[in-house]
Design a protein around this motif. Structure first.
Motif, mmCIF file in Angstrom:
data_model
loop_
_atom_site.group_PDB
_atom_site.id
_atom_site.type_symbol
_atom_site.label_atom_id
_atom_site.label_comp_id
_atom_site.label_asym_id
_atom_site.label_seq_id
_atom_site.Cartn_x
_atom_site.Cartn_y
_atom_site.Cartn_z
ATOM 1 N N UNK A 200 0.818 -1.215 0.000
ATOM 2 C CA UNK A 200 0.000 0.000 0.000
ATOM 3 C C UNK A 200 0.851 1.264 0.000
ATOM 4 N N UNK A 201 1.934 1.214 -0.792
ATOM 5 C CA UNK A 201 2.775 2.388 -0.967
ATOM 6 C C UNK A 201 3.875 2.561 0.055
ATOM 7 N N UNK A 202 4.024 1.604 0.984
ATOM 8 C CA UNK A 202 5.042 1.761 2.028
ATOM 9 C C UNK A 202 6.426 1.270 1.591
ATOM 10 N N UNK A 203 6.473 0.395 0.582
ATOM 11 C CA UNK A 203 7.732 -0.171 0.105
ATOM 12 C C UNK A 203 7.813 -0.013 -1.406
ATOM 13 N N UNK A 204 9.011 0.221 -1.926
ATOM 14 C CA UNK A 204 9.193 0.316 -3.373
ATOM 15 C C UNK A 204 10.447 -0.423 -3.809
ATOM 16 N N UNK A 205 10.412 -0.875 -5.051
ATOM 17 C CA UNK A 205 11.622 -1.332 -5.728
ATOM 18 C C UNK A 205 11.867 -0.353 -6.867
ATOM 19 N N UNK A 206 13.011 0.322 -6.825
ATOM 20 C CA UNK A 206 13.314 1.351 -7.811
ATOM 21 C C UNK A 206 14.513 0.922 -8.648
ATOM 22 N N UNK B 61 22.076 5.264 4.097
ATOM 23 C CA UNK B 61 20.724 4.881 4.489
ATOM 24 C C UNK B 61 20.565 3.402 4.178
ATOM 25 N N UNK B 62 19.560 2.778 4.760
ATOM 26 C CA UNK B 62 19.422 1.336 4.632
ATOM 27 C C UNK B 62 18.601 0.979 3.404
ATOM 28 N N UNK B 63 19.258 0.365 2.424
ATOM 29 C CA UNK B 63 18.589 -0.114 1.213
ATOM 30 C C UNK B 63 19.115 -1.510 0.901
ATOM 31 N N UNK B 64 18.431 -2.200 0.011
ATOM 32 C CA UNK B 64 18.826 -3.550 -0.385
ATOM 33 C C UNK B 64 18.835 -3.642 -1.904
ATOM 34 N N UNK B 65 19.969 -4.014 -2.480
ATOM 35 C CA UNK B 65 20.034 -4.263 -3.920
ATOM 36 C C UNK B 65 19.584 -5.702 -4.154
ATOM 37 N N UNK B 66 18.380 -5.859 -4.720
ATOM 38 C CA UNK B 66 17.802 -7.193 -4.844
ATOM 39 C C UNK B 66 18.106 -7.836 -6.198
ATOM 40 N N UNK B 67 18.525 -7.040 -7.190
ATOM 41 C CA UNK B 67 18.871 -7.598 -8.495
ATOM 42 C C UNK B 67 19.737 -6.594 -9.242
ATOM 43 N N UNK C 260 30.067 0.392 -14.110
ATOM 44 C CA UNK C 260 29.412 1.331 -15.011
ATOM 45 C C UNK C 260 28.572 0.572 -16.036
ATOM 46 N N UNK C 261 27.349 1.043 -16.240
ATOM 47 C CA UNK C 261 26.432 0.386 -17.170
ATOM 48 C C UNK C 261 25.455 -0.549 -16.502
ATOM 49 N N UNK C 262 25.709 -0.933 -15.249
ATOM 50 C CA UNK C 262 24.774 -1.807 -14.533
ATOM 51 C C UNK C 262 23.462 -1.080 -14.298
ATOM 52 N N UNK C 263 22.369 -1.826 -14.373
ATOM 53 C CA UNK C 263 21.073 -1.335 -13.912
ATOM 54 C C UNK C 263 20.760 -2.078 -12.629
ATOM 55 N N UNK C 264 20.548 -1.342 -11.558
ATOM 56 C CA UNK C 264 20.338 -1.983 -10.263
ATOM 57 C C UNK C 264 18.910 -1.744 -9.786
ATOM 58 N N UNK C 265 18.383 -2.723 -9.067
ATOM 59 C CA UNK C 265 17.016 -2.674 -8.557
ATOM 60 C C UNK C 265 17.104 -2.685 -7.035
ATOM 61 N N UNK D 181 0.175 -8.724 -5.344
ATOM 62 C CA UNK D 181 0.613 -8.056 -6.572
ATOM 63 C C UNK D 181 1.857 -8.746 -7.095
ATOM 64 N N UNK D 182 2.070 -8.613 -8.405
ATOM 65 C CA UNK D 182 3.241 -9.187 -9.068
ATOM 66 C C UNK D 182 3.837 -8.114 -9.972
ATOM 67 N N UNK D 183 5.141 -7.901 -9.867
ATOM 68 C CA UNK D 183 5.824 -6.956 -10.737
ATOM 69 C C UNK D 183 6.998 -7.675 -11.398
ATOM 70 N N UNK D 184 7.095 -7.520 -12.704
ATOM 71 C CA UNK D 184 8.212 -8.086 -13.460
ATOM 72 C C UNK D 184 9.292 -7.022 -13.593
ATOM 73 N N UNK D 185 10.509 -7.326 -13.144
ATOM 74 C CA UNK D 185 11.605 -6.366 -13.206
ATOM 75 C C UNK D 185 12.790 -6.984 -13.940
#
Length: 452
Positions: A148-154, A178-184, A202-207, A372-376
């Motif tokens: 409900x908008x409290x968490x995001x994957x950017x 700050x505390x973040x997690x690189x999940x992919x 350089x060139x990596x796309x991180x999620x 919910x399901x999000x494809x990243x």
């Protein structure tokens, strides 16, 4: 599950690809033999030629035994009639319809006894909502919201000036503060589930997973300068441009729409009195310069041609436009676009297909199905949101004592108003929302599927 897909266009074939990969029995209906040949050569599916709203055609497609019909043609009326006829033959069948018209969408909700449609989807409107979100919160290439908008994957790209270049993930917190997690990580087109020793290049796309409240701090600490978008140039005057302009008007943004078809310009000007609709060829550099492209806060390319959108977006980036958003109709073009300066990529058919896949999985698994399901990561990774209930195993067990399946990562746990990134001592209980990231081939129908 036996599923009928009516319409073998871009949306229909995208759904066929995803549902075929999950092992469903597919039948595709279309009036174009070439479309059917292309579909059956790519997927294990039965092809039926004809009008999808015809009783005879639906019966040939096996409507009597089907559990779901997805009407995805380009015509709202045909999709509605297809669902009505299908339900009339088989009252137990679930129906999903592609509906673009706001009038039809409202009637379906207010007159369910007349329109037996289980779910509707509108790729153009959904894409417009995604673009509006990116324009309202600039700084990221993509944002997917959970809990409900409290968490995001950017999504972020590591460029030559990024503070994250050549940084090992074990040292990440010292850089971003700050505390973040690189999940992919997406590197050279390949999705990677990184460990602490992984070094960003350089060139990596991180999620990156983070509580929504942390994202502004993340951008600030990375030195990513963002400012509120006030002036938006939309290239192309199609349906998506209309939906987007209406949304941006509500946000008090100045909107200009550049469209080369004069008749369409007159329509758009009538529908959007607050927007500036300009008759001109947006593929012409001279025209773009006349419109002051270099002074725009954002440029959104929404023409019907991927190649045109790419060229305009690259030109906008070269002119120093702060935010560039590129629509691609063909998802396979994202691999080509990865090496180009195209900003954020929007693939409408991919956005809507995730919701339909979630619905199908919920039909298969009524208890504990995904919220919910999000494809990243170009479709190579799924981020799935689940609700913890009384059937969930390992409630109250520290994460360090759980045995998870390979290629599964717990990315976030939301408890009430509090959201946290999981550590070894983290636990979840009934009512919590858990976000799971998986790059494995196995499908996660429910939260219990993550456990070994």
């Amino acid at each position: 599950m036996d599923i009928i897909i009516a319409g073998g266009g871009k949306v229909g074939l995208t759904l066929a690809r995803q549902l075929a990969a999950e092992g469903h029995n597919l039948t595709i209906i279309d009036q174009n033999p070439n479309v059917l040949d292309r579909a059956t050569s790519r997927f294990d599916a039965i092809a039926v030629s004809g009008n999808c709203a015809s009783r005879e055609v639906l019966e040939r497609a096996g409507i009597g035994e089907a559990e779901l019909v997805i009407a995805a043609t380009g015509a709202d009326e045909l999709n509605l009639l297809c669902c009505m006829t299908a339900h009339g033959i088989n009252p137990n069948v679930h129906t999903i319809a592609r509906i673009r018209s706001p009038e039809y969408a409202e009637q379906i909700v207010t007159m369910p006894q007349v329109f037996p449609v289980s779910m509707t989807f509108n790729p153009e409107k959904q894409a417009a909502l995604e673009i509006e979100r990116l324009l309202k919160y600039p700084g990221f290439l993509r944002r997917d919201t959970f809990a409900k908008g409290k968490t995001e994957i950017v999504e972020l790209r590591i460029d030559s000036k990024s503070k994250l270049k050549d940084v090992a993930l074990s040292e990440l917190s010292g850089v971003v503060k700050c505390k973040v997690l690189v999940c992919a990580v997406l590197r050279a087109g390949q999705a990677i589930a990184p460990s602490g020793t992984f070094v960003l290049r350089e060139g990596d796309r991180i999620f990156v997973t983070a509580p929504t409240a942390t994202l502004a701090q993340l951008l600030k600490n990375l030195g990513v300068i963002t400012r509120r978008v006030r002036d938006v140039l939309i290239c192309g005057g199609g349906t998506m441009s209309y939906y987007l302009a209406k949304l941006l008007e509500d946000e008090k943004m100045s909107v200009r729409i550049l469209e080369k078809d004069e008749r369409r310009c007159l329509q758009m000007a009538d529908w959007l009195p607050e927007a500036s609709v300009i008759h001109g060829d947006c593929s012409s550099h001279a025209t773009l310069e006349e419109q002051g492209i270099g002074d725009c806060d954002a440029v959104v390319t929404l023409t019907g041609m991927d190649e045109t959108n790419m060229v305009i977006s690259m030109y906008a980036a070269s002119r120093g436009v702060g935010q560039v958003i590129t629509k691609l109709s063909h998802g396979e073009n994202t691999s080509i676009a990865d090496s180009m300066a195209l900003g954020s990529l929007i693939v409408p058919r991919e956005l809507c297909s995730s919701n339909i896949v979630r619905y199908v999985r919920a039909m298969e698994n009524q208890v504990g199905a995904a919220v919910s399901i999000h494809s990243i990561a170009d479709g190579q990774v799924e981020a799935i949101e689940f609700q913890v209930d009384e059937t969930t195993r390992n409630r109250g067990v520290p994460l360090k004592k759980m045995k998870l399946r390979p290629n599964v990562l717990l990315a976030s746990i939301a408890h009430g108003t509090q959201t946290s990134l999981p550590g070894g001592d983290s636990e979840f209980c009934i009512g919590d929302t858990v976000v799971v990231v998986t790059s494995g081939r196995g499908i996660l129908h429910q939260l219990n599927d993550i456990f070994a």
